[in-house]
Design a protein around this motif. Structure first.
Motif, PDB file in Angstrom:
ATOM      1  N   THR A  21      -2.298   1.424  -3.573  1.00 23.77           N
ATOM      2  CA  THR A  21      -3.336   1.520  -4.777  1.00 23.77           C
ATOM      3  C   THR A  21      -3.910   2.857  -4.793  1.00 23.77           C
ATOM      4  OG1 THR A  21      -4.190  -0.638  -4.170  1.00 23.77           O
ATOM      5  CG2 THR A  21      -5.794   0.481  -5.311  1.00 23.77           C
ATOM      6  N   PRO A 255     -10.114  -0.999  -2.863  1.00 22.65           N
ATOM      7  CA  PRO A 255     -10.054  -2.296  -2.269  1.00 22.65           C
ATOM      8  C   PRO A 255      -9.624  -2.413  -0.752  1.00 22.65           C
ATOM      9  CG  PRO A 255      -9.168  -2.606  -4.598  1.00 22.65           C
ATOM     10  CD  PRO A 255      -9.360  -0.798  -4.045  1.00 22.65           C
ATOM     11  N   TYR A 256     -10.235  -3.342   0.120  1.00 21.74           N
ATOM     12  CA  TYR A 256      -9.663  -3.463   1.503  1.00 21.74           C
ATOM     13  C   TYR A 256     -10.054  -2.249   2.372  1.00 21.74           C
ATOM     14  CZ  TYR A 256      -7.046  -6.858  -1.069  1.00 21.74           C
ATOM     15  OH  TYR A 256      -6.625  -7.940  -2.026  1.00 21.74           O
TER      16      TYR A 256
END
Length: 354
Positions: A21, A255-256
């Protein structure tokens, strides 16, 4: 502003997703110049739970291209058996297809070879790894049976070639079927001494893994044990970047990602030794192995030692455990404020002298 190394704390198991990402978003935003390498340190470890093991059995005179303990990739050449030449002048009087079944006895004390004509009707399922007992049949007509207890380690398709020499004696050759020069020889063909009967036979790796080599009085065994990737620092992604308001916002909004590793809210930059260790573990920076003149065996659990070679050179740590038989030691080192246990050889550490 130059690029420095930082550590992202992420959800365990999502390290690769975070890396993908980040690479996608920095490209879309045109931020590539602000970033360098993005690393998830992994090492290969032997996967003994995976039953997929490739074994090949070769003749003593075969040429081996791999070494014990080294890794290979799928398609790499493992070994090559030489071509076979006619030992005498004569006439080819018989050529038949056979199967050569090699059975290794329990305890690996010795092996036995069974030659079975294809015409005898081999039973299905005769393959490497199959256990056999004395009286286990190899053919449908029960004419050919095992007379030992053990395990089939190889099943090879061969040509059994009979050459009647000038003395009216029969010379028998067992040749790999796929390298036999069938377009040149058939029953009735004249054969001169030194004629090549088959080409060299190559053995290649069917998958990636680590090599083990074992010698017996009769042959050599090359085994590939499959490896699997082990994440050295679960929950961490290492990023080389310029720390700006834009890059901070980018990585924190992934994200994450939990946070950028920090102390009191201030992002932690990796020092040179920490960066060097991470890169060496990834194989992206070479290091010169020092020759060890003497290995000390008087270390104690809990003792602080200095690492003098390997990826963690210049680090200090505390001995957690050691194995004198394997000449290995487990040392706890601190990297970016986190304790990590690493396995080293005894020759890679030395006592700290006050």
């Amino acid at each position: 502003m130059r690029k420095e190394w930082y550590v992202l704390q992420v959800y365990s198991g999502m390290e690769n997703k975070v890396k993908e990402t980040l690479e996608e978003r920095m490209k879309n935003l045109g931020y590539e110049k602000y970033f360098g390498k993005i690393i998830i340190p992994e090492v290969d470890e032997l996967n003994y739970s995976n039953r997929r093991v490739q074994k090949i059995y070769i003749e003593k005179e075969a040429q081996i291209f791999v070494k014990k303990g080294k890794d290979v990739k799928k398609g790499d050449i493992l070994a090559r058996e030489p071509e076979i030449f006619a030992k005498t002048t004569g006439k080819m009087v018989d050529i038949k297809n056979f199967r050569k079944i090699l059975v290794e006895t329990e305890g690996k004390k010795y092996s036995k070879t069974f030659l079975i004509p294809e015409s005898a009707g081999l039973l299905a399922g005769l393959k490497a790894g199959k256990k056999v007992r004395s009286e286990t049949p190899f053919t449908k007509n029960l004419e050919y049976k095992s007379d030992v207890d053990g395990e089939i380690v190889s099943v090879e398709k061969i040509k059994r070639v009979v050459i009647e020499n000038e003395s009216k004696e029969n010379d028998i050759y067992l040749l790999p079927r796929e390298t036999f020069i069938h377009e040149k020889f058939k029953v009735g063909s004249k054969v001169q001494i030194g004629d090549k009967l088959c080409e060299p036979k190559e053995y290649k790796a069917k998958f990636s893994g680590r090599i083990d080599i074992r010698e017996t009085p009769f042959h050599k065994e090359i085994k590939i044990i499959k490896t699997k990737k082990k994440n050295l620092f679960p929950g961490y992604v290492f990023v080389e970047m310029m720390y700006t308001k834009e890059t901070e916002e980018l990585v924190n909004n992934l994200p994450y990602v939990s946070t950028i590793l920090n102390i009191g809210g201030k992002p932690v930059k990796l020092n040179k030794n920490e960066v060097r260790a991470v890169l060496r573990l990834m194989g992206e920076e070479a290091y010169q192995k020092r020759q060890v003149k003497e290995i000390r065996t008087d270390f104690e659990v809990g003792e602080h030692v200095k690492i003098i070679n390997g990826p963690f050179e210049y680090f200090t740590g505390k001995i957690k455990d050691y194995d004198l038989e394997k000449q290995e030691v487990q040392v706890v080192v601190t990297m970016f404020g986190r304790e990590t246990t690493v396995t080293l050889s005894l020759g890679e550490i030395e006592k700290i002298i006050d």
